[in-house]
Motif scaffolding. Sequence first.
Motif, mmCIF file in Angstrom:
data_model
loop_
_atom_site.group_PDB
_atom_site.id
_atom_site.type_symbol
_atom_site.label_atom_id
_atom_site.label_comp_id
_atom_site.label_asym_id
_atom_site.label_seq_id
_atom_site.Cartn_x
_atom_site.Cartn_y
_atom_site.Cartn_z
ATOM 1 N N ILE A 170 -9.154 3.850 5.910
ATOM 2 C CA ILE A 170 -9.466 3.013 4.752
ATOM 3 C C ILE A 170 -10.985 2.912 4.626
ATOM 4 C CG2 ILE A 170 -9.261 0.714 3.722
ATOM 5 C CD1 ILE A 170 -6.581 0.421 5.150
ATOM 6 N N ILE A 201 0.832 -1.205 0.000
ATOM 7 C CA ILE A 201 0.000 0.000 0.000
ATOM 8 C C ILE A 201 0.866 1.255 0.000
ATOM 9 C CG2 ILE A 201 -1.592 1.372 1.412
ATOM 10 C CD1 ILE A 201 -2.955 -1.236 2.224
ATOM 11 N N LYS A 235 0.747 0.250 10.254
ATOM 12 C CA LYS A 235 -0.358 1.067 9.762
ATOM 13 C C LYS A 235 0.029 2.524 9.542
ATOM 14 C CE LYS A 235 -3.445 -1.602 12.800
ATOM 15 N NZ LYS A 235 -4.483 -1.490 13.844
ATOM 16 N N THR A 266 -5.625 8.129 -0.154
ATOM 17 C CA THR A 266 -6.920 7.485 -0.028
ATOM 18 C C THR A 266 -6.835 6.025 -0.446
ATOM 19 O OG1 THR A 266 -8.080 9.564 -0.469
ATOM 20 C CG2 THR A 266 -9.329 7.522 -0.760
ATOM 21 N N VAL A 267 -7.336 5.153 0.408
ATOM 22 C CA VAL A 267 -7.368 3.720 0.124
ATOM 23 C C VAL A 267 -8.799 3.229 0.321
ATOM 24 C CG1 VAL A 267 -6.434 1.439 0.686
ATOM 25 C CG2 VAL A 267 -5.001 3.478 0.973
ATOM 26 N N LYS A 268 -9.281 2.416 -0.626
ATOM 27 C CA LYS A 268 -10.632 1.881 -0.547
ATOM 28 C C LYS A 268 -10.581 0.355 -0.517
ATOM 29 C CE LYS A 268 -12.826 5.765 -2.962
ATOM 30 N NZ LYS A 268 -13.728 6.161 -4.068
ATOM 31 N N ALA A 269 -11.383 -0.227 0.367
ATOM 32 C CA ALA A 269 -11.457 -1.681 0.490
ATOM 33 C C ALA A 269 -12.876 -2.143 0.191
ATOM 34 C CB ALA A 269 -11.057 -2.118 1.891
#
Length: 544
Positions: free
Chosen positions: A323, A268, A294, A300-303
């Motif tokens: 997230i 990431i 962490k 920006t991270v999307k799960a």
Amino acid sequence: MSASNIYELGLDKSPANYQTLSPLSFLERAASVYPDYPASVHGHLCWSWQQVDMRCRQFASALTQASIGLGDTVSVMAPNLPEVFELHFSVPMTGAVLNTINTRLEAETVAFILEHAESKVFIVDKEMTAVAKRALKMIKHRPLVIAIDDPLYPHGECISEITYETFLAQGDSDYQYTLPDDEWQAISLNYTSGTTGNPKGVVYHHRGAHLNAVSNVLSWNMDAHPVYLWTLPMFHCNGWCFPWTVAATAGVSVSLRHVRAEPIFDAIKTHKVTHFCGAPIVLNMMNNADPALKAEIHHTVKAMTAGAAPPASVIEGMEAMGIEVTHVYGLTETYGPCVVCDWQHHWDQLSQREKARMKARQGVRAPMQGELMVADPVTFKPVAKDGGTLGEIFVRGNIVMKGYLKNPSATEDAMSNGWFRTGDLAVWHADNYIEIKDRLKDIIISGGENISSIEVEDVLYRHPDIEEVAVIAMPDEKWGEVPCAFVKTTETSAVTEADIIAFCREQMAHFKAPKKVIFTALPKTSTGKVQKYVLRRKVTEKSV
């Protein structure tokens, strides 16, 4: 055709105004429009879209030279590697069908799949060589066997002298392919665990693969050139169609051999990953990771998560990490996600806990899904949208499978009254969002993988000390659900819980073996049927 219908006169389909829908078109566009953009990353290795396109054409050419073509099955057993990403394009270029095999399966099931699919080619990563070798000894026909020799993985042995790269080198990178004449043509084959017997082969078509790839983009509001990390297995519903989604958006496919917290967070940060998918177990693992891992995520991270419904606390923990989580629902038979928990603006004012609770619901139909309903499983009458009345989830549309390979009766049963019946029970809320409450079938979803309770029961019944057995899903913080076995043994038996678990692990894939064994008489109806709901209540209430 009625001559009075003016819109049918002289307005026929032609190559100028009609083309077969196929995700192969996404690769061609990405390679021609963004040839120098990164497409596939594996550690320090990186291929551009032009290079990926050439490699896919070259491998397709080599397959054609090996007499692989329309209707042939090409099976692969490998982790999330660039080769598996490429096979999602190279195999259908030839008209053949890609079969991605679960890397966690035991040799007996792999052998069944190879036989049932009539696989002409079997591509195996060297980490899976031992299981693949045993499977090959069990089948009558011998497919062409190709080894994936990952330069970043120093362990294991190649199953064949023919490696992916040497085979690819035999092909022509200028190989010219065409889209299928009919978009209903099969593109992939995925095996799903049934409640009884052997797994069923779910057949996807080009049209569905194309549409669900686009549906993923719309469901997630994906911008162009996302960086997608493979925490979701590509063997699972073809990675929910995301190999094709990555091509549609000219994004970056970031490979990940082992799904562990440290390499996930490292990827990431290193590759500026924007999107990843996975079962709740993956999110929970990330939540429980060392705080140092962490840190330093500033983008920006999307799960996207699915499988066993994620606890609201898991979603809350991810969002506290920065997230953003999107909850989806689907089955192998629906190309992966067909229901999505679309976010509503008026939920913005809710507390973090309430937001997480809303996101834990399964949602509404995905953009490219035709129809969704919760209905009585007998009458097919929709239930009241009161958030309390239980019914079965039904879907229909273009992202429902062609059917089950060589199993017309199962296909007919699944497509009742013009709907695909999911076997899952849910309630329908007033805002049209559905929420799963139980399962009609006794499938256990553990870490995003389906486990048949009957399959586990069959193994347990092989033990000489066991008289009766029932297997149910037991809630588990790590895996979402795990198998729990209730057994009645013979009067003279001295068998222990550890003995039974070890016995099962010798007979089947370890993840399918019970994690807990409870010795007890089984509750039954007057007709002798085991009352599994009583057993579920026991484990849910933690009274065992």
